[in-house]
Write an enzyme that holds these catalytic residues in place. Structure first.
Site, PDB file in Angstrom:
ATOM      1  CG  ASP A  93      35.759  41.585  33.131  1.00 16.98           C
ATOM      2  OD1 ASP A  93      34.972  41.560  34.088  1.00 16.98           O
ATOM      3  OD2 ASP A  93      35.437  41.934  31.980  1.00 16.98           O
ATOM      4  CG  HIS A 116      29.432  37.978  40.720  1.00 16.11           C
ATOM      5  ND1 HIS A 116      28.812  37.253  39.740  1.00 16.11           N
ATOM      6  CD2 HIS A 116      28.789  37.662  41.871  1.00 16.11           C
ATOM      7  CE1 HIS A 116      27.835  36.539  40.257  1.00 16.11           C
ATOM      8  NE2 HIS A 116      27.787  36.771  41.560  1.00 16.11           N
TER       9      HIS A 116
END
Ligand code: ADQ
Length: 462
Positions: free
Chosen positions: A364, A156
């Site tokens: 991110d 992720h």
């Protein structure tokens, strides 16, 4: 149909997890259909000599299998190797990374123990889907237990460039255990490319085409599967009578008629201090915006036992206080900083009420807030997304205003552009963005990953 087993670090209370979004929502459907099982840590810690037995439960059609961690496991595996070594390194923050031998030992020990517990639950033809950086060696440990079923992994967070990855002591081992999976999934094509480049440059690996990579005598698929959201449910939440009431209250109680919104876990990767500095710069550069715009930053605490997280909290409180002290007036608070989680429906209303969504992480993996902001907008009068080029979401959301989050002036100017953009251009950008958010939604993410796993060529003797 084969059964799906999901393994993630944390198995939360299913009801709460579904309300708060995230992985639970994404996988709920798939786990409910068939006889799915969600496996992982139950979030509790126990004494060294306590029983570490597995707990099987059933909730809303989803079966969970959870185990506790000892306090030492929690410190070494979770706070230590996962969150003080891997998290900062994978986010390019070697300055915040701590590597201790005991952390690595704990990480291996817990993955081994999780594999021993999970192996006993696996049935022939199950599909096993492992999530995130806490569990990278889980497949290798499952193979040691004799598991031959297909195992996929999804990361992720970003996969860093080889220079950063190889700063991890034992990076060679960490790369090799990835080859116990059949499919390694990443958020973006550049993450997948970084992984392949590491393997080619450091382990004599070979990129075979069609996302296949060969090293350590094994061939696996390494591919980007960009995660998404459920845009329809976010849109609905943002357009209920309750959402209308939230918006009206916000407008009534504020002198400002424009809002800039940031929503993030309080994490040093999210670029929060830089974002506040950019807002201060906006007020300096464009004095006509004073009293007309308020920045709302919602940042619930996380991982408070890691010191870098307490530092960032103090820094943000100092910054919001100083901006409010310098620019605020009795009838206008420039920055509203809310240090807690708020219900998803309220969040959707705030997204819709804000003329600019400010998403400026320093790094991110994807950033779902960017997609939720787009999905919440009123198509007739949409707000504008200002998006860091270092968020995985930027690879796809190219009609947002891209910014370098390290450049305070650039972010301030982009914010000004967003707040003054004519409605025709706002609609044009929104219409392109919403098509992308709808297309790369969470169901597509899950189904393309599982399809790749089901059809991956498997070399093992069965
Ligand atoms: P996160 O780092 O947690 O996830 P993000 O993708 O933005 O980041 O997801 C956060 C989720 O939590 C969003 O759904 C958001 O709405 C919600 N949230 C944030 N603040 C909240 C608040 N105050 N109250 C309620 N809800 C809040 C990790 C990676 C990301 C990757 C995701 C999914 O770091 O890069 O996009 O996993 O793969």
């Amino acid at each position: 149909m084969s059964r799906l087993i999901v393994a993630s670090n944390r198995v939360t209370d299913i009801d709460k997890a579904v309300q708060s979004g995230g992985l639970a929502v994404a996988l709920e459907d798939a786990l409910q259909r068939g006889r799915g099982l969600w496996f992982g840590w139950d979030g509790t810690t126990v004494d060294e000599d306590a029983s570490l037995g597995i707990k099987l439960q059933q909730h809303n059609g989803i079966r969970t299998a959870t185990i506790p961690l000892t306090r030492r496991d929690y410190e070494e595996y979770y706070l230590g190797f996962s969150n003080r070594a891997l998290w900062p390194t994978f986010h390019y923050r070697l300055d915040l990374a701590h590597f201790e031998h005991a952390f690595l030992e704990g990480y291996r020990r817990v993955n081994q123990r999780l594999a021993q517990s999970l192996a006993a639950l696996i049935e022939p033809d199950d599909l096993i889907w492992v999530h995130d950086y806490h569990l990278i060696p889980l497949a290798e440990e499952l193979r040691q237990q004799g598991v031959k079923e297909r195992i996929g992994f999804f990361l992720h967070i970003p996969f860093p460039s080889p220079d950063f990855f190889s700063a991890i002591p034992d990076h060679a081992w960490l790369a090799e255990v990835m080859f116990a999976y059949d499919v390694a999934g990443f958020q973006t094509t550049s993450d997948a490319a970084n992984f392949i480049r590491y393997v080619v440059e450091n382990a004599g690996g070979e990129a075979l085409g069609d996302d296949r990579v060969r090293a350590y005598g094994k061939t696996i698929i390494a591919r980007a599967f960009p995660i998404g959201i459920d845009p329809d449910s976010v849109f609905e939440m943002a357009h209920t009578p309750e959402a209308d009431a939230h918006m009206a209250r916000l407008q009534r109680r504020s002198m400002a008629n424009m809002f800039v919104l940031g929503v993030d876990r309080l994490d040093y990767t999210k670029g929060l201090p830089g974002r506040m500095r950019a807002f201060r710069r906006l007020l300096e550069l464009y004095p006509d915006l004073r009293k007309r715009v308020t920045m709302m930053q919602i940042a619930p605490p996380t991982r408070e036992e890691v010191e870098a997280y307490t530092d960032i909290r103090q820094e943000l409180e100092g910054l919001s206080g100083s901006i409010n002290g310098e620019f605020g007036d009795f009838d206008w608070t420039p920055v509203r900083y809310i240090h807690r989680a708020i219900p998803r429906a309220t969040l959707a209303a705030l997204f819709r009420a804000s003329q600019a969504g400010l998403v400026t992480p320093l790094r991110d993996g994807m950033n779902l807030v960017a997609k939720e902001y787009v999905a919440s907008q009123d198509p007739e009068d949409p707000g504008v997304l200002v998006l860091s080029k270092f968020a995985g979401a930027a690879e796809d959301l190219v009609e947002a205003i891209p910014v370098n989050p390290y450049d305070t002036d650039e972010v301030a100017v982009a914010l000004h552009t967003a707040l003054t953009m004519p409605v025709a251009e706002r609609r044009e950008r929104y219409e392109s963005l919403i098509v992308r958010v709808r297309k790369n939604n969470v169901t597509r993410w899950r189904e393309t990953f599982l399809e790749a796993l089901r059809s991956a060529p498997v070399e093992r003797a069965s």
